[in-house]
Design a protein around this motif. Sequence first.
Motif, short mmCIF file in Angstrom:
data_model
loop_
_atom_site.label_atom_id
_atom_site.label_comp_id
_atom_site.label_asym_id
_atom_site.label_seq_id
_atom_site.Cartn_x
_atom_site.Cartn_y
_atom_site.Cartn_z
N ILE A 199 1.04 12.46 -2.42
CA ILE A 199 1.27 13.45 -3.46
C ILE A 199 2.66 13.23 -4.06
N PHE A 200 2.71 13.13 -5.39
CA PHE A 200 4.00 13.04 -6.07
C PHE A 200 4.01 13.99 -7.26
N ASP A 201 5.18 14.28 -7.75
CA ASP A 201 5.36 15.23 -8.85
C ASP A 201 6.26 14.61 -9.89
N ARG A 202 5.65 14.09 -10.95
CA ARG A 202 6.42 13.42 -12.00
C ARG A 202 5.97 13.94 -13.36
N SER A 203 6.86 14.62 -14.02
CA SER A 203 6.53 15.21 -15.32
C SER A 203 6.68 14.21 -16.45
N ASP B 190 3.00 8.53 -17.86
CA ASP B 190 1.57 8.82 -17.96
C ASP B 190 0.82 8.46 -16.67
N LEU B 191 1.53 8.39 -15.55
CA LEU B 191 0.88 8.07 -14.29
C LEU B 191 0.32 9.34 -13.66
N GLY B 192 -0.98 9.55 -13.84
CA GLY B 192 -1.63 10.71 -13.24
C GLY B 192 -2.04 10.46 -11.80
N GLY B 193 -2.28 9.20 -11.48
CA GLY B 193 -2.68 8.84 -10.13
C GLY B 193 -2.82 7.34 -10.03
N TYR B 194 -3.09 6.87 -8.84
CA TYR B 194 -3.27 5.43 -8.66
C TYR B 194 -4.02 5.17 -7.37
N VAL B 195 -4.56 3.98 -7.23
CA VAL B 195 -5.06 3.47 -5.96
C VAL B 195 -4.40 2.12 -5.72
N TYR C 204 7.94 10.71 -2.61
CA TYR C 204 6.71 11.49 -2.59
C TYR C 204 6.97 12.90 -2.09
N GLU C 205 6.17 13.82 -2.60
CA GLU C 205 6.20 15.18 -2.07
C GLU C 205 5.64 15.22 -0.66
N ILE D 27 -4.86 3.22 -0.49
CA ILE D 27 -4.00 4.39 -0.69
C ILE D 27 -4.45 5.04 -1.99
N MET D 28 -4.48 6.38 -2.02
CA MET D 28 -4.66 7.09 -3.28
C MET D 28 -3.49 8.03 -3.47
N GLY D 29 -2.83 7.89 -4.61
CA GLY D 29 -1.72 8.76 -4.96
C GLY D 29 -2.08 9.65 -6.14
N VAL D 30 -1.60 10.90 -6.12
CA VAL D 30 -1.95 11.87 -7.16
C VAL D 30 -0.69 12.61 -7.61
N ASN D 31 -0.55 12.71 -8.91
CA ASN D 31 0.54 13.46 -9.52
C ASN D 31 0.12 14.92 -9.66
N ILE D 32 0.83 15.83 -9.00
CA ILE D 32 0.44 17.24 -9.04
C ILE D 32 1.07 18.00 -10.20
N ASP D 33 1.86 17.31 -11.02
CA ASP D 33 2.48 17.98 -12.16
C ASP D 33 1.38 18.50 -13.10
#
Length: 312
Positions: free
Chosen positions: A144-148, A151-156, A95-96, A170-176
Amino acid sequence: MILKKFIAGLLMIPLLLAAGVPATAVANTTLVEQERQLQLLLQIEQLLNVVLSLQKKLEALESLEVQETEVVSNREIEVVTNRQPYKSKFYDFPYEAIYFVEDGRLLYADGTRSSRSIDKRLFELLVDVVGPEIVDRKIREWRIFDRSHGDLGGYVELMATTKNGPRDWIMGVNIDGYDSSKQSTKSYSNLFIHEYSHLLLYDYSRLTDQFKANFWTRQDYAHVDLIKEAKASEIYYLNKDYFDDNENRFVSEYSVNAPEEDMAETFVYFVREGKPANTTIRNQKILFYYDVPEFVQIRAKIRENLKDLGVL
């Protein structure tokens, strides 16, 4: 400050009394009068001792209040070193940044630095979209994660809790791809509505079962089994082809991944679109949510939030 001035005034009373009594007057007073004045001075001395004791307590409280204010004012850059992030069972990758969420604030979980502005902006957008009460009640970690790729834009993810205790997530978000544009704001608003619906629907297992029974076919489940066995590079095209063949049954390509994702994607369209005509399976899925009064109220609230953000 007022109390200190009051104390200073009291300290002057014995001096004023002594200064205000002429020597001749003292000589001429009776023994009874002298005794009365002595008692008065003793009472004033006792009063001063009480006031001085109160002053010390007040100064101690003022010092404590300053310390507490400093803690509160610095909470946005507070780091936590005495606890560890939850061990994710499904999204265990680099994770970032990882934050604990407390009282609507982000606390950096690695104990080294403050929250980054981009992470805070996205968190504030989440709060603006779904409302602070939802975030305060449900979200315990913000990742926060950064994966280009993919298709994982986010998750709970549901954290392990006691059987009858609160359900923490937990909520995770892709900032790409995130930026400050209106289109990006709209896209991430949709993502947060999607993820919030997972939290919401978790407490409505009966509705999930009903949705599956009403709308999912053997062919749909066969497609899910197919993509589970497919290579990562093939999944996008398999989903696109299946959606193209079933546009009147699904709201988006991502919704063909699983019944739960279909429900979450449909919830986004339930919030964003007007009430549709009952003409296709796709529309019937959206209308499905109108039969739940609580969901209709949530829809109205989120739509007002989206209007305030200028993305509806």
